[in-house]
Design an enzyme around this catalytic site. Structure first.
Site, PDB file in Angstrom:
ATOM      1  CG  ASN A  45      -6.721  -2.744 -55.107  1.00  0.00           C
ATOM      2  OD1 ASN A  45      -5.507  -2.895 -55.232  1.00  0.00           O
ATOM      3  ND2 ASN A  45      -7.390  -3.281 -54.105  1.00  0.00           N
ATOM      4  CB  CYS A  52      -9.657  -8.579 -51.103  1.00  0.00           C
ATOM      5  SG  CYS A  52     -10.729  -8.235 -52.487  1.00  0.00           S
TER       6      CYS A  52
HETATM    7  N1  PMP Z   1      -8.039  -7.341 -58.610  1.00  0.00           N
HETATM    8  C1  PMP Z   1      -8.375  -6.145 -58.103  1.00  0.00           C
HETATM    9  C2  PMP Z   1      -7.533  -4.955 -58.423  1.00  0.00           C
HETATM   10  C3  PMP Z   1      -9.495  -6.022 -57.289  1.00  0.00           C
HETATM   11  O1  PMP Z   1      -9.820  -4.824 -56.753  1.00  0.00           O
HETATM   12  C4  PMP Z   1     -10.260  -7.173 -56.993  1.00  0.00           C
HETATM   13  C5  PMP Z   1     -11.462  -7.067 -56.075  1.00  0.00           C
HETATM   14  N2  PMP Z   1     -12.466  -6.260 -56.600  1.00  0.00           N
HETATM   15  C6  PMP Z   1      -9.877  -8.399 -57.556  1.00  0.00           C
HETATM   16  C7  PMP Z   1      -8.755  -8.450 -58.354  1.00  0.00           C
HETATM   17  C8  PMP Z   1     -10.652  -9.658 -57.281  1.00  0.00           C
HETATM   18  O2  PMP Z   1     -11.929  -9.554 -57.790  1.00  0.00           O
HETATM   19  P1  PMP Z   1     -13.039 -10.703 -57.534  1.00  0.00           P
HETATM   20  O3  PMP Z   1     -13.140 -10.800 -56.032  1.00  0.00           O
HETATM   21  O4  PMP Z   1     -14.260 -10.161 -58.173  1.00  0.00           O
HETATM   22  O5  PMP Z   1     -12.555 -11.943 -58.147  1.00  0.00           O
END
Ligand code: PMP
Length: 385
Positions: A150, A324
Site C-alpha cells: 500500500n 494509518c
Molecule cells: N490494509 C491496507 C493495505 C490498507 O491500505 C488499509 C487502509 N486503507 C487497511 C488494511 C485498513 O483499512 P480500514 O482502515 O478501512 O479498516
C-alpha cells in the site's frame, strides 16, 4: 489550485454508487434476518450482492463474509484462523512490509502464544519465494502477505506464494486492499485461502469490508451475537453499504481497462518527469512490478514532512506513506525493509492517482514539485550541492 493525489489513503465514493445506495436507507430498509416479506427482500438483495462481489475475485457466493472494513477482515482472517487452528501449529509468517493492521495483529498473536516470523523483502520490496520457503517449519499454519504494498506499490508474487502454501498445506491470507480494482484478483488461480477487501478502495462507501474464506477453512468468530454471515460475523448486515460495494464492483468491471490505462499513463508521466527534472531523485519500489497508479520517490537532502507541508501550501494533497501510520515520527517500516537508511526513507513522497484525477493534476505536480524541492534543499543543513 486543489489537486488530490493520495488515493491510496482514501477515495471519494463514486456518485453512481451513492445513487444506488439511497433507496436502501428508507424504502428498502429490511433486515435479512427477519422472516417477513421486508426481510425476505433484504435477503434477496444481500445474496445478489454477495454473488457479484464473489465474481470480482473469482470466488463462490458463500465464500464472502461482510465485515466493517479491511482492519476487521484482517483481524478475522488472522486471529480467527490462528485461534481455531492452534492445535495444528503455532507458527505464522508475514512479510516485513505489511500494513500496520497486519503488523499489529502479528504482535497481538505473539502475546497470545504464537510465534511470528517476518520474511524480508528485496530492494524493490518484493518477497523472495526461497526465503519464504526457508522460514516454513512443521508448526507453520498461516502465511499472510499483501497482494501489493500500500506504500511503494510493489506487486508481490502471489501465485508463487499460493502454490507454495498449497504444496505445504499452509493457509495463505493476502490483504488485497492496495491492489483491488488495479490488478485482476483471482483466488482460484493464485490458491488464496483468505483475502481481505475494502469497499472504499474501489470507490464504495467506507465502513464495509469483505473477507473471502475458501470453503472448508475454519475460523473462530470475533463477534458473538445473532450468527449472521455464516456464524462468523454477527450483527445485522449493512445493506446500503453492501449495495454500494456491489455497484462499485460493477462500475469497476465495466470501466477497469480504460481506467487502468489512464492511471498507467499518469504514473509513467510523473516518474519520467520527476526523475528527469529533479537531480538526485529516485524511484522507490519496483520499476515494473508496481501498481499502475503508484509513483513513490525519494529526494536526497529533503525531509518528507517538510515537502508534504510545502506542497499543501501549493494546494497539493499528497502523502509520505501510509495514512494509518502518518502521525508517528518513525520512518516507514516498508522503506526501511527495502534497505534505505532512516534519512533516505524520511525524504520520500507517495503519489497515488485515481478515478477523478485529470491530466491537469499531473501537470500541476510536475510544474510545482521541482521548485519546492529546490527551495527546501537550499534551507536544508544536510544538502550539499
Ligand atoms: N490494509 C491496507 C493495505 C490498507 O491500505 C488499509 C487502509 N486503507 C487497511 C488494511 C485498513 O483499512 P480500514 O482502515 O478501512 O479498516
Amino acid at each position: 489550485m486543489s489537486v488530490y493525489l493520495d488515493y491510496q489513503s482514501a477515495k471519494p465514493v463514486d456518485p453512481r454508487v451513492i445513487e444506488e445506495m439511497v433507496p436502501y436507507f428508507h424504502d428498502s430498509f429490511g433486515n435479512p434476518s427477519s422472516l417477513h416479506k421486508v426481510g425476505d427482500e433484504a435477503t434477496v438483495v444481500l445474496e445478489e450482492c454477495r454473488k457479484t462481489i464473489a465474481g470480482f475475485i473469482n470466488a463462490e457466493k458463500d465464500e464472502i463474509i461482510f465485515t466493517s472494513g479491511a482492519t476487521e477482515s484482517n483481524n478475522l482472517g488472522l486471529i480467527g484462523y490462528a485461534l481455531r487452528n492452534k492445535a495444528k501449529g503455532n507458527h505464522i509468517i508475514i512479510s516485513e512490509i505489511e500494513h500496520i493492521s497486519i503488523q499489529n495483529l502479528a504482535k497481538y498473536l505473539e502475546k497470545n502464544g504464537f510465534v511470528v516470523s517476518k520474511v524480508p523483502v528485496d530492494q524493490y520490496g518484493r518477497v523472495n519465494i526461497q526465503k519464504l520457503t526457508d522460514r516454513i517449519t512443521d508448526k507453520t499454519i498461516l502465511i499472510s502477505i499483501c497482494y501489493a504494498s500500500n506504500e511503494i506499490g510493489t506487486i508481490q508474487p502471489a501465485a508463487g506464494i499460493g502454490k507454495l502454501c498449497r504444496e505445504k498445506n499452509i493457509v495463505f491470507h493476502t490483504d488485497a486492499v492496495a491492489a483491488e480494482g488495479l490488478i485482476p484478483l483471482d483466488v482460484k488461480k493464485d490458491n488464496i485461502d483468505l483475502l481481505t477487501l475494502s469497499s472504499n478502495d474501489i470507490y464504495g462507501p467506507k465502513g464495509l469490508g469483505v473477507l473471502f474464506k475458501r470453503k472448508g477453512i475454519r475460523l473462530n468468530p470475533l463477534l458473538i451475537g445473532g450468527g449472521q454471515e455464516y456464524g462468523l460475523r454477527s450483527g445485522a448486515e449493512n445493506i446500503p453499504a453492501i449495495v454500494g460495494m456491489k455497484k462499485a464492483v460493477e462500475i469497476m468491471q465495466k470501466d477497469k481497462k480504460k481506467e487502468v490505462d489512464k492511471f498507467r499513463c499518469y504514473r509513467d508521466n510523473l516518474i519520467k518527469n520527476i526523475l528527469g527534472k529533479i537531480p538526485r531523485a529516485y524511484l522507490n519500489g519496483h520499476p515494473t512490478e508496481r501498481l499502475p497508479n503508484n509513483a513513490h520517490f525519494r529526494f536526497e537532502g529533503i525531509e518528507g514532512e517538510a515537502l508534504l507541508l510545502s506542497l499543501k501550501d501549493e494546494g497539493l494533497s499528497v502523502s509520505t506513506g501510509s495514512a494509518c501510520s502518518s502521525k508517528t515520527l518513525e520512518p516507514s517500516h516498508t522503506l526501511i525493509a527495502t534497505g534505505l537508511l532512516h534519512e533516505e526513507a524520511h525524504g520520500s513522497l507517495q503519489l497515488t492517482c485515481g478515478r477523478f484525477n485529470r491530466e491537469e493534476d499531473i501537470s500541476a505536480v510536475i510544474k510545482v514539485l521541482p521548485g519546492v524541492v529546490e527551495k527546501l534543499r537550499k534551507l536544508s543543513p544536510i544538502w550539499a550541492e
